[in-house]
Design a protein around this motif. Structure first.
Motif, short mmCIF file in Angstrom:
data_model
loop_
_atom_site.label_atom_id
_atom_site.label_comp_id
_atom_site.label_asym_id
_atom_site.label_seq_id
_atom_site.Cartn_x
_atom_site.Cartn_y
_atom_site.Cartn_z
N LEU A 17 0.96 -1.10 -0.11
CA LEU A 17 0.08 -0.07 0.05
C LEU A 17 0.69 1.24 -0.01
O LEU A 17 0.51 2.24 -0.57
N THR A 18 1.97 1.15 0.81
CA THR A 18 2.92 2.49 0.96
C THR A 18 4.13 1.71 0.91
O THR A 18 4.48 0.99 1.65
N SER A 72 -3.05 -3.55 6.49
CA SER A 72 -4.48 -2.61 6.80
C SER A 72 -5.32 -3.51 5.92
O SER A 72 -5.33 -4.00 4.97
N LEU A 114 -7.62 -1.20 -3.06
CA LEU A 114 -6.22 -0.83 -2.52
C LEU A 114 -6.11 0.87 -2.36
O LEU A 114 -5.71 1.31 -1.40
N GLU A 115 -6.73 1.59 -3.43
CA GLU A 115 -6.72 3.08 -3.26
C GLU A 115 -7.37 3.48 -2.02
O GLU A 115 -6.89 4.38 -1.24
N ARG A 118 -5.35 2.63 0.97
CA ARG A 118 -4.10 3.55 1.04
C ARG A 118 -4.50 4.91 1.52
O ARG A 118 -3.82 5.38 2.49
N THR A 121 -4.99 4.56 5.31
CA THR A 121 -3.89 3.85 6.09
C THR A 121 -2.89 5.31 6.32
O THR A 121 -2.21 5.34 6.99
N THR A 122 -2.51 5.83 5.01
CA THR A 122 -1.36 6.62 5.07
C THR A 122 -1.69 7.99 5.89
O THR A 122 -0.47 8.13 6.53
N TYR A 135 0.72 -2.74 4.29
CA TYR A 135 0.23 -3.75 3.01
C TYR A 135 -1.18 -3.93 3.24
O TYR A 135 -1.90 -3.68 4.05
#
Length: 201
Positions: A17-18, A72, A114-115, A118, A121-122, A135
């Motif tokens: 993810l990041t 995540s 996923l977006e 993301r 989570t970011t 992830y």
């Protein structure tokens, strides 16, 4: 001890993810000790769990065989008839464009998933000032493998609990399981990792 301990986590399927670009499979963890923590970013304890994981990763950063994976997970609002967790809503699942080939539609849905994760989570990683990669476990395949192992070993089918933290040895064998966020989580994980390193696992 937890029923899943000493069983191989036969499936690991994590997508970045990041901060990373490489998907993670069980074969990528060979000869590594892995810490997998599954959390839901919308839940109140998520930021504290990430902070604790980031602290653990910093303490272990000089150990090349140890890897920490914050995973995540989607916020589940419904279940299927057999009790299996289902991500998202029925509306989201039905938005597939009928003009798209099935593979392309599945890829588009996964990227949307996923977006969304993301984006959730970011900000948590930013708030704790951590560059630790995060992830996703699309389709819940890694979680389902753990649930299957737990059910087979205990004779009981139980829902997946968040957060859940697993420690795997270099052969992919589950050596530690923690549910929730116990006060001594990091210390217990570090003690277990020290034991595994001493034993050559």
């Amino acid at each position: 001890r937890q029923p899943a301990v000493s069983h191989v986590l036969y499936q690991v399927n994590l997508l970045p993810l990041t901060g990373d670009k490489k998907p993670i499979a069980l074969s990528d963890l060979k000869n590594h000790q892995a810490v997998l923590c599954f959390f839901v970013p919308q839940r109140a304890e998520a930021q504290e769990m990430l902070k604790r994981l980031a602290s653990l990763q910093r303490k272990l950063r000089n150990r090349s065989t140890v890897r920490v994976f914050p995973v995540s997970c989607e916020f589940v609002q419904r279940t299927s008839p057999d009790g299996e967790a289902v991500q998202g809503s029925s509306q989201e699942a039905s938005r597939e464009d009928a003009t798209m080939p099935p593979d392309a539609a599945a890829a588009a849905l996964q990227e949307e998933y996923l977006e969304r994760l993301r984006a959730e989570t970011t900000p948590l990683l930013t708030r704790i000032k951590s560059e630790m990669p995060a992830y996703a476990d699309p389709g819940g395949l890694t979680r389902r493998a753990f649930k299957d192992i737990q059910a087979a070993a205990s004779g009981q089918q139980r829902p997946f609990v968040y957060p859940t933290t697993l420690v795997l040895d270099g052969a992919g064998c589950i050596r530690g399981v923690w549910f929730g966020a116990p006060p001594r989580l990091e210390a217990e994980i570090e003690d277990l990792l020290n034991q595994l390193l001493q034993q050559g696992r």
